[in-house]
Design a protein around this motif. Structure first.
Motif, short mmCIF file in Angstrom:
data_model
loop_
_atom_site.label_atom_id
_atom_site.label_comp_id
_atom_site.label_asym_id
_atom_site.label_seq_id
_atom_site.Cartn_x
_atom_site.Cartn_y
_atom_site.Cartn_z
N ALA A 1 0.83 -1.19 0.00
CA ALA A 1 0.00 0.00 0.00
C ALA A 1 0.87 1.26 0.00
O ALA A 1 0.57 2.23 -0.68
N ALA A 2 1.99 1.21 0.77
CA ALA A 2 2.86 2.38 0.88
C ALA A 2 4.23 1.97 1.38
O ALA A 2 4.39 0.89 1.97
N VAL A 3 5.20 2.85 1.17
CA VAL A 3 6.55 2.64 1.69
C VAL A 3 7.17 4.00 2.02
O VAL A 3 6.88 5.00 1.36
N ILE A 4 7.99 4.01 3.06
CA ILE A 4 8.72 5.20 3.47
C ILE A 4 10.20 4.91 3.30
O ILE A 4 10.68 3.85 3.70
N SER A 5 10.93 5.85 2.72
CA SER A 5 12.38 5.70 2.66
C SER A 5 13.04 7.07 2.86
O SER A 5 12.45 8.10 2.53
N THR A 6 14.23 7.04 3.42
CA THR A 6 14.95 8.29 3.66
C THR A 6 16.22 8.30 2.82
O THR A 6 16.80 7.27 2.51
N SER A 7 16.62 9.50 2.44
CA SER A 7 17.88 9.71 1.74
C SER A 7 18.59 10.87 2.45
O SER A 7 18.10 11.37 3.47
N LYS A 8 19.67 11.31 1.89
CA LYS A 8 20.46 12.35 2.54
C LYS A 8 19.65 13.61 2.86
O LYS A 8 19.76 14.18 3.93
N ASP A 9 18.80 14.04 1.91
CA ASP A 9 18.10 15.31 2.09
C ASP A 9 16.59 15.23 1.93
O ASP A 9 15.93 16.25 1.77
N ALA A 10 16.03 14.00 1.97
CA ALA A 10 14.58 13.88 1.76
C ALA A 10 14.03 12.63 2.43
O ALA A 10 14.76 11.72 2.81
N VAL A 11 12.71 12.63 2.57
CA VAL A 11 11.96 11.44 2.94
C VAL A 11 11.02 11.18 1.76
O VAL A 11 10.26 12.07 1.37
N SER A 12 11.12 10.00 1.20
CA SER A 12 10.24 9.64 0.09
C SER A 12 9.09 8.80 0.61
O SER A 12 9.27 7.94 1.46
N PHE A 13 7.92 9.08 0.08
CA PHE A 13 6.71 8.35 0.46
C PHE A 13 6.05 7.87 -0.83
O PHE A 13 5.71 8.69 -1.70
N THR A 14 5.93 6.56 -0.97
CA THR A 14 5.37 5.97 -2.18
C THR A 14 4.01 5.36 -1.88
O THR A 14 3.87 4.64 -0.89
N ILE A 15 3.06 5.63 -2.74
CA ILE A 15 1.72 5.04 -2.67
C ILE A 15 1.60 4.06 -3.83
O ILE A 15 1.83 4.43 -4.99
N PHE A 16 1.25 2.83 -3.51
CA PHE A 16 1.08 1.80 -4.53
C PHE A 16 -0.38 1.72 -4.97
O PHE A 16 -1.26 2.24 -4.30
N ASN A 17 -0.63 1.04 -6.08
CA ASN A 17 -1.97 0.88 -6.63
C ASN A 17 -2.58 2.26 -6.92
O ASN A 17 -3.75 2.50 -6.66
N ALA A 18 -1.76 3.13 -7.47
CA ALA A 18 -2.14 4.54 -7.65
C ALA A 18 -2.79 4.84 -9.00
O ALA A 18 -3.08 6.00 -9.29
N ASN A 19 -3.04 3.82 -9.82
CA ASN A 19 -3.56 4.03 -11.18
C ASN A 19 -4.80 4.93 -11.23
O ASN A 19 -4.94 5.73 -12.14
N GLU A 20 -5.71 4.77 -10.30
CA GLU A 20 -6.99 5.48 -10.36
C GLU A 20 -7.01 6.77 -9.53
O GLU A 20 -8.04 7.44 -9.47
N LEU A 21 -5.89 7.09 -8.89
CA LEU A 21 -5.88 8.28 -8.02
C LEU A 21 -5.85 9.57 -8.83
O LEU A 21 -5.21 9.64 -9.88
N VAL A 22 -6.53 10.57 -8.32
CA VAL A 22 -6.43 11.92 -8.87
C VAL A 22 -5.44 12.65 -7.97
O VAL A 22 -5.73 12.94 -6.81
N LEU A 23 -4.26 12.92 -8.52
CA LEU A 23 -3.17 13.48 -7.73
C LEU A 23 -2.96 14.96 -8.06
O LEU A 23 -3.16 15.38 -9.20
#
Length: 113
Positions: free
Chosen positions: A53-75
């Motif tokens: 459904a989702a994943v959180i990951s960190t890098s040097k200067d950011a936090v990434s947040f991924t949403i899966f099954n996003a085909n039908e989302l209005v973003l």
């Protein structure tokens, strides 16, 4: 809540990234109360009905947040990157985050899992 995920987030070095990661986790938990959590590929993953459904990951200067099954989302325009099936937002220090909006998007995406 999975204690491994809690420990992972607590070990994030940058305080702002740690706080943001805990807030994102809470947004996911609000969106899908029965969410399952686990550490996979060295980052917190959230699963609904056994599917990502989702994943959180960190890098040097950011936090990434991924949403899966996003085909039908209005973003919102320009906020997310990635292929149609998974969309990622990169959040940086000091950036205003609409956790209610992210929670709603996760809820909508997870509804059809």
């Amino acid at each position: 809540m999975n204690p491994e995920v809690t420990e992972f987030i607590e070990a994030v070095k940058e305080p702002w990234q740690r706080e943001l990661s805990f807030s994102l986790r809470e947004a996911v938990r609000r969106a899908v109360p029965a969410i399952q959590e686990r550490i996979q590929y060295k980052k917190p993953h959230f699963l609904s009905k056994g599917k990502y459904a989702a994943v959180i990951s960190t890098s040097k200067d950011a936090v990434s947040f991924t949403i899966f099954n996003a085909n039908e989302l209005v973003l919102p325009e320009g906020m997310f990157d990635g292929p149609p099936e998974r969309k990622t937002i990169k959040l940086r220090q000091g950036q205003k985050v609409d956790f209610d909006q992210l929670s709603t998007l996760v809820s909508q995406a997870a509804a059809s899992l």
